[in-house]
Motif scaffolding. Structure first.
Motif, PDB file in Angstrom:
ATOM      1  N   ASP A  37     -44.925 -58.275  -3.111  1.00  0.00           N
ATOM      2  CA  ASP A  37     -43.680 -57.907  -3.780  1.00  0.00           C
ATOM      3  C   ASP A  37     -42.705 -59.074  -3.794  1.00  0.00           C
ATOM      4  O   ASP A  37     -42.512 -59.754  -2.784  1.00  0.00           O
ATOM      5  CB  ASP A  37     -43.027 -56.712  -3.079  1.00  0.00           C
ATOM      6  N   ASN A  39     -39.483 -59.332  -3.751  1.00  0.00           N
ATOM      7  CA  ASN A  39     -38.129 -58.925  -3.366  1.00  0.00           C
ATOM      8  C   ASN A  39     -37.486 -58.049  -4.445  1.00  0.00           C
ATOM      9  O   ASN A  39     -36.361 -58.292  -4.890  1.00  0.00           O
ATOM     10  CB  ASN A  39     -37.268 -60.153  -3.071  1.00  0.00           C
ATOM     11  N   ALA A  45     -40.649 -52.655  -1.994  1.00  0.00           N
ATOM     12  CA  ALA A  45     -41.217 -53.023  -0.695  1.00  0.00           C
ATOM     13  C   ALA A  45     -40.889 -51.992   0.378  1.00  0.00           C
ATOM     14  O   ALA A  45     -41.717 -51.709   1.262  1.00  0.00           O
ATOM     15  CB  ALA A  45     -40.723 -54.400  -0.280  1.00  0.00           C
ATOM     16  N   LEU A  61     -48.506 -55.489   3.150  1.00  0.00           N
ATOM     17  CA  LEU A  61     -47.380 -55.934   2.329  1.00  0.00           C
ATOM     18  C   LEU A  61     -47.052 -57.381   2.641  1.00  0.00           C
ATOM     19  O   LEU A  61     -46.907 -57.775   3.802  1.00  0.00           O
ATOM     20  CB  LEU A  61     -46.150 -55.059   2.601  1.00  0.00           C
ATOM     21  N   ASN A  63     -43.993 -59.691   1.446  1.00  0.00           N
ATOM     22  CA  ASN A  63     -42.703 -59.590   0.750  1.00  0.00           C
ATOM     23  C   ASN A  63     -42.136 -60.991   0.553  1.00  0.00           C
ATOM     24  O   ASN A  63     -41.705 -61.632   1.515  1.00  0.00           O
ATOM     25  CB  ASN A  63     -41.750 -58.726   1.567  1.00  0.00           C
TER      26      ASN A  63
END
Length: 241
Positions: A37, A39, A45, A61, A63
């Motif tokens: 992701d 942000n 997220a 994840l 990020n």
């Protein structure tokens, strides 16, 4: 831990992310998921972090601090996945334009078949696209024709983003040399695999345009793809890929 990881890059996909995660995890064959992701302001997220509590050891994840392009998100995911020793590494969109059930088709093509790179192809058996306007279908279809002419690759859907790689393909591509960040990235990855003589197989799928969220397509992305193909071909001719 599965031997398969599905990389899903996200930017403002809060409307889709939970559904796509659950759909992948409902499949008969076990797939892990890595969400990369950028942000997202819509807190995609955060939703992934909540889901991680329900799916520990299966949902991951990464990020990133800012929006940095599709290509860099996938390269980030590739390196992460190679480090974690996955044998089959997938690309898939978050918006259900790619049917999660087709992940098993791509896996079977690589695991049981001869494919070293399997492409979920919209055009290998005609035009299998749902809910796209005609001008978008034509642009996408003839972009692949253009790529075939310039590069010599016998691929009907060169811009496809639904992919399964065997581990060895990504190990032998120098990911630090990947140049493009938009949809030209998809062409570049296929061309680099083609240049190394990996067996590329197209698996027919039906592509359905997103119903939630917004497309990330832009004029700059299209321009990168058009001129990027010529750049790739020239660099290969001079052995500078």
């Amino acid at each position: 831990m599965s031997d398969c990881i599905v990389i899903i890059p996200t930017y403002n996909e809060i409307e889709n992310i939970e559904s796509i995660v659950r759909a992948v995890f409902s499949l008969h064959h076990p797939f892990d998921i890595l969400v990369v992701d950028d942000n997202s302001p819509d807190h995609t997220a955060l939703k992934v972090k909540q889901l991680q509590e329900e799916f520990p050891g299966r949902l991951y994840l990464e990020n990133r601090v800012k929006k940095a392009g599709l290509g860099t998100a996938y390269v980030h995911g590739f390196k992460w996945s190679l480090d974690k020793k996955y044998n089959y590494i997938f690309e898939m969109d978050a918006d259900f334009s790619h049917n999660p059930a087709d992940l098993e088709k791509l896996y079977n093509s690589c695991h049981f078949g001869q494919a070293e790179l399997a492409i979920g192809s919209r055009y290998v058996t005609g035009v299998n696209v749902v809910n796209w306007p005609l001008n978008r279908v034509l642009m996408s279809y003839f972009a692949s024709v253009y790529v075939r002419i310039i590069t010599g690759m016998k691929i009907h859907d060169a811009t496809a983003g639904f992919i399964c790689y065997r581990r060895k393909v990504l190990e032998q591509i120098n990911l630090d040399k990947i140049k493009f960040i938009g949809y030209a990235f998809q062409i570049e990855m296929k061309y680099r695999a083609f240049a190394k003589d990996f067996n590329i197989v197209e698996v027919p799928i039906i592509f359905t345009d997103r119903t939630k969220g917004q497309s990330k397509m832009s004029n700059s992305i299209i321009k990168e793809a058009v001129f990027g193909v010529i750049s790739l071909r020239i660099r290969k001719l001079f052995n500078r890929l």
